[in-house]
Design an enzyme around this catalytic site. Structure first.
Site, PDB file in Angstrom:
ATOM      1  CE1 TYR A 167      -3.898  -2.266   0.327  1.00 55.90           C
ATOM      2  CE2 TYR A 167      -2.577  -3.339   2.022  1.00 55.90           C
ATOM      3  CZ  TYR A 167      -3.671  -3.335   1.176  1.00 55.90           C
ATOM      4  OH  TYR A 167      -4.531  -4.411   1.161  1.00 55.90           O
ATOM      5  CG  HIS A 168       4.275   1.568   0.798  1.00 61.08           C
ATOM      6  ND1 HIS A 168       5.367   0.820   1.234  1.00 61.08           N
ATOM      7  CD2 HIS A 168       3.461   1.691   1.872  1.00 61.08           C
ATOM      8  CE1 HIS A 168       5.198   0.506   2.510  1.00 61.08           C
ATOM      9  NE2 HIS A 168       4.050   1.026   2.916  1.00 61.08           N
TER      10      HIS A 168
END
Length: 569
Positions: free
Chosen positions: A468-469
């Protein structure tokens, strides 16, 4: 409806809340903050251990998914992004990692003048209130509280750190300070047992400023220009079309998915993308939505031979007791994200700074908060953090309610695939050191022959998940870089009165989680916008003396052998 403001900030997330605070410090300056989501408040938002709940909620998450990815056997990847005040800082895992100092030196080498480590460090410090107080690396009185959670009470945390040392790696007491490389305690954005989101840290304390207007439930459609100058923001609230005008600037802080989408709907971006979406081209900017970068991670999971893991606290009664203790005292297992020890290592000799990151968890748990298997277990989240693969974000139409096309293009290069092979081999070696012997049972996953490249590649394609970056989709760059979207002051190239300030402008993805550098970026951008004298630091950075010839600091106690590669112990 039409109002005029000095600054309009689009997006009340990790960066937007910082900007709203800093830009409204001048009482004569009027600031409007527009947020598509709601208040960002919630019991499970504030409770650190419950972060899987808001992440899975449509109230707090945009619910994006990628296109089928050929590098992952055609799987769609979850692309969760925060929706509501605080943005992703209200739904993330709260892991506080600034990145390595060289990551920011790399930014400057890629054309982001003034974004080297010595120029960024003061703004990391400005943002932070570290549990042990400030020093030349850490901030002691900033808005965002950082801590080590419950301070590693579970013996598995220290056993993991000891295993890293036994595998030949060094120790670091503070990976956000002088030395990132090594094994040690992990930090989180938690203060007093409560999540320190940017809503709580930056926005709530100043919400009553008379010069700050916050409108939630306002989904921005587009930015309108007048002769190359950003003048109006058009948004939808309660089904009505509204607009707000600025006499100063529009600052876009909608994140690495939202910001390029809004620019493209405004006619700013690659001509072909806009034509295919039925949007008139206003300003050709080919890099808008390109260069999308993300981290992948996988879990090494083992059964634990002792009943000491948090798997023993996942039944309804235990969760209820944890919740009651947290509500009453803000202590106990509810006050931690449970990532309390970590490691940063290099894949190979010749790599100057770490490119692999470990988050250790004294439990075997899926991202949805459920047990991975029956019984006790532990896991480490791991992945290479400097991928070469790049993707894109492209609108499908002019309709703001239609999700964009998100393509990550994971594992598209041979180096990225080889980094994963190395990563898994090094990880099994670490987890098979003597420090974990008294706790380690069967290896649940990957449990494959790590000497077989094809088997490793197949397991990775089938099992890796996003960390989730998402970042870099409106990247910062030099004047002669045709794919750069913003300059070193975060100003959109060729447009006046328009900036982008969020993780989309990262020139490259750092070695670590992206929330901390996003907050730093917003702090420094706010100072640039306000015309402040920019701060610098002369704090030193630790680099392994023999990095060119050695992959680690010392000799392993139990070195990797062929038998260990071929099968899990």
């Amino acid at each position: 409806m039409s109002e005029v403001y000095d600054y309009i900030i689009v997006g009340g997330g990790s960066a937007g809340c910082v900007l709203a605070n800093r830009l409204s410090q001048n009482a004569t300056t009027s600031v409007l903050l527009l947020e598509a989501g709601g208040s960002g408040r919630g019991l499970f938002v504030d409770m650190p251990t419950a972060f899987a709940i808001p992440m899975a909620s449509k109230t707090f998450n945009w619910g994006y998914f990628s296109e089928p990815d050929p590098g992952l056997d055609g799987r769609l990847m979850d692309a969760a992004r925060g929706r509501g005040l605080g943005g992703s800082s209200a739904i993330n895992g709260m892991v506080y990692v600034r990145g390595h100092a060289r990551d920011f030196d790399e930014w400057e080498s890629l054309g982001a003048t003034g974004w080297n480590y010595q120029s960024c460090l003061p703004y990391f410090q400005r943002a932070e209130s570290w549990m042990h107080g400030g020093d030349v690396y850490r901030g002691g009185d900033g808005p965002v509280g950082t801590s080590n959670g419950n301070n590693r009470k579970n013996p598995l945390y220290q056993a993991f750190i000891d295993a890293g040392e036994q595998a030949g790696y060094g120790l670091t007491e503070d990976y956000n300070g002088h030395r990132q490389e090594g094994f040690g305690p992990m930090h989180m954005t938690v203060k007093g047992g409560v999540r320190s989101s940017t809503r709580r840290a930056y926005l709530e304390p100043i919400r009553k400023r008379s010069n700050l207007t916050v409108i939630t439930g306002a989904e921005v459609d587009r930015i309108e220009l007048d002769g190359g100058l950003a003048k109006r923001v058009v948004y939808i609230k309660g089904g009505a079309v509204c607009n707000a005008s600025t006499r100063g600037e529009v600052v876009l802080s909608a994140g690495s998915i939202g910001s390029p989408s809004i620019l493209q709907r405004s006619g700013i971006g690659p001509g072909k993308v806009l034509k295919d979406a039925g949007v008139d081209l206003v300003h050709e900017l080919p890099g808008v939505g390109e260069n999308l970068t993300d981290h992948l991670e996988a879990y090494f999971q083992y059964r634990c031979t002792q009943p000491i893991t948090i798997n023993g606290h996942l039944n309804p009664l235990a969760k209820f007791k944890i919740g009651v203790q947290w509500v009453l005292t803000k202590t106990g297992l509810g006050a931690s994200n449970h990532f309390e020890s970590c490691g940063f290592i290099r894949t190979r000799a010749g790599v100057e700074w770490p490119d692999i990151q470990y988050h250790f968890l004294p439990g075997a748990i899926r991202y949805d908060g459920k047990a991975a298997f029956k019984g006790h277990g532990f896991q480490v989240h791991v992945g290479p953090n400097k991928p070469e693969s790049r993707g894109h974000v492209r609108i499908r139409s002019a309709d703001a309610s239609e999700a964009p096309e998100i393509v990550f293009n994971y594992l598209a290069t041979e180096k990225d695939r080889e980094d994963w092979r190395i990563c898994l081999r090094l990880t099994r070696e670490i987890l098979c050191q003597p420090a974990l012997d008294e706790f380690r049972g069967d290896e649940i996953q990957p449990a494959v022959d790590l000497s077989d490249d094809e088997a490793v590649d197949a397991w990775v394609r089938a099992n890796v998940e996003t960390a989730y970056h998402p970042s870099c989709s409106c990247r910062m760059g030099a004047d002669d870089d045709v794919m750069a979207v913003v300059d070193s002051d975060c100003r959109v190239r060729g447009i006046s009165g328009l900036r982008v300030v969020d993780s989309s402008v990262f020139p490259s993805i750092p070695n670590g989680n992206i929330n901390a550098p996003t907050i730093m970026l917003a702090e420094r951008a706010a100072a640039l916008i306000r015309g402040e004298t920019m701060e610098t630091s002369d704090a030193a950075t630790w680099i392994a003396k023999d990095w060119e010839t050695s992959q680690r600091d010392g000799k392993p106690v139990r070195p990797m052998d062929d038998a260990l590669l071929r099968s899990a112990p």
